[in-house]
Design a protein around this motif. Structure first.
Motif, PDB file in Angstrom:
ATOM      1  N   THR A 128      19.611  11.283 -11.524  1.00  0.00           N
ATOM      2  CA  THR A 128      20.701  10.669 -11.024  1.00  0.00           C
ATOM      3  C   THR A 128      21.680  11.682 -10.443  1.00  0.00           C
ATOM      4  O   THR A 128      22.169  11.553  -9.236  1.00  0.00           O
ATOM      5  N   ARG A 129      22.213  12.629 -11.191  1.00  0.00           N
ATOM      6  CA  ARG A 129      23.053  13.804 -10.652  1.00  0.00           C
ATOM      7  C   ARG A 129      22.151  14.460  -9.461  1.00  0.00           C
ATOM      8  O   ARG A 129      22.836  15.021  -8.704  1.00  0.00           O
ATOM      9  N   LYS A 130      21.043  14.799  -9.574  1.00  0.00           N
ATOM     10  CA  LYS A 130      20.226  15.347  -8.425  1.00  0.00           C
ATOM     11  C   LYS A 130      20.269  14.643  -7.179  1.00  0.00           C
ATOM     12  O   LYS A 130      20.539  15.049  -6.192  1.00  0.00           O
ATOM     13  N   ARG A 131      20.037  13.316  -7.260  1.00  0.00           N
ATOM     14  CA  ARG A 131      20.146  12.349  -6.103  1.00  0.00           C
ATOM     15  C   ARG A 131      21.656  12.415  -5.418  1.00  0.00           C
ATOM     16  O   ARG A 131      21.583  12.482  -4.195  1.00  0.00           O
ATOM     17  N   LYS A 132      22.535  12.374  -6.277  1.00  0.00           N
ATOM     18  CA  LYS A 132      23.982  12.278  -5.796  1.00  0.00           C
ATOM     19  C   LYS A 132      24.136  13.798  -4.992  1.00  0.00           C
ATOM     20  O   LYS A 132      24.857  13.437  -3.941  1.00  0.00           O
ATOM     21  N   LEU A 133      23.882  14.865  -5.767  1.00  0.00           N
ATOM     22  CA  LEU A 133      23.989  15.966  -4.929  1.00  0.00           C
ATOM     23  C   LEU A 133      23.241  16.258  -3.815  1.00  0.00           C
ATOM     24  O   LEU A 133      23.657  16.877  -2.758  1.00  0.00           O
ATOM     25  N   CYS A 134      22.011  15.678  -3.721  1.00  0.00           N
ATOM     26  CA  CYS A 134      21.331  15.671  -2.476  1.00  0.00           C
ATOM     27  C   CYS A 134      21.690  14.840  -1.498  1.00  0.00           C
ATOM     28  O   CYS A 134      22.045  15.315  -0.229  1.00  0.00           O
ATOM     29  N   ARG A 135      22.531  13.721  -1.600  1.00  0.00           N
ATOM     30  CA  ARG A 135      23.013  12.765  -0.809  1.00  0.00           C
ATOM     31  C   ARG A 135      24.366  13.756  -0.293  1.00  0.00           C
ATOM     32  O   ARG A 135      24.656  13.345   0.855  1.00  0.00           O
ATOM     33  N   LEU A 136      25.084  14.114  -1.287  1.00  0.00           N
ATOM     34  CA  LEU A 136      26.266  14.715  -0.721  1.00  0.00           C
ATOM     35  C   LEU A 136      26.042  15.893   0.122  1.00  0.00           C
ATOM     36  O   LEU A 136      26.576  16.267   1.123  1.00  0.00           O
TER      37      LEU A 136
END
Length: 202
Positions: free
Chosen positions: A11-19
């Protein structure tokens, strides 16, 4: 516990990627906005000068075309371009004065050698040739045809020496060596080289 940690990391990786993607998109939008604003500011600041700029550019293009056409014409006539000058090597021999007269009729003059590069270029013709150098006005005061005094020279050893008597004209006698100049009687018949200076091609 391991399963929960794995899900949390994903989930953190997805959020970072979106950011990162969102930041990049915002930067692109900002760059495009800035480019458009600058162009609008440039064109609206002084619209009256735009036609003048276009006219200047068109005029420059026409001048460049004319120069290239002129250069092509000279090359077709046997002239060779080197370092902002055009050079013409005669196909027959004549006296120094008659050689110079031929150059003048071509809108040029006998070659004036101002540098080692030009000397080596002239030597590439591998011919005994008249150059635009004379001491006819005052013995041992060598001047070029444009009236300038000699500053750089490529005399052969013990030259100029006037060994043949009245030797008031300069020639390239030994083209195989850099120091190839000789003084010679102006009535000797040699090949000659004309030079048309300050030829701009752009």
């Amino acid at each position: 516990m391991d399963c929960e940690n794995g899900a949390d990391t994903s989930t953190r990786k997805r959020k970072l990627c979106r950011l990162v993607v969102l930041s990049f998109a915002l930067l692109c939008i900002l760059q495009a906005t800035l480019n458009i604003s600058l162009r609008l500011a440039f064109y609206s600041s002084d619209t009256t000068t735009t036609p003048d700029c276009e006219a200047i550019i068109k005029n420059l293009t026409k001048q460049q075309d004319m120069r290239m056409n002129e250069l092509a014409c000279y090359i077709q006539q046997g002239w060779i371009y080197f370092n902002h000058s055009l050079y013409y090597v005669s196909s027959n021999k004549n006296t120094w004065n008659d050689s110079r007269e031929d150059c003048l009729q071509r809108g040029a003059d006998l070659v004036i050698i101002n540098s080692r590069e030009e000397q080596n270029f002239i030597r590439e013709f591998k011919k005994r040739t008249w150059i635009g150098l004379t001491d006819a006005e005052k013995e041992q005061t060598w001047k070029w045809v444009d009236g300038t005094t000699l500053t750089i020279s490529f005399w052969d050893t013990d030259e100029p020496n006037g060994a043949g008597g009245d030797e008031d004209c300069g020639e390239i006698y030994f083209p195989e060596t850099e120091n190839s100049w000789n003084d010679e009687s102006c009535d000797t018949k040699n090949v000659w080289i004309c030079e048309k200076k300050n030829v701009e091609i752009i």
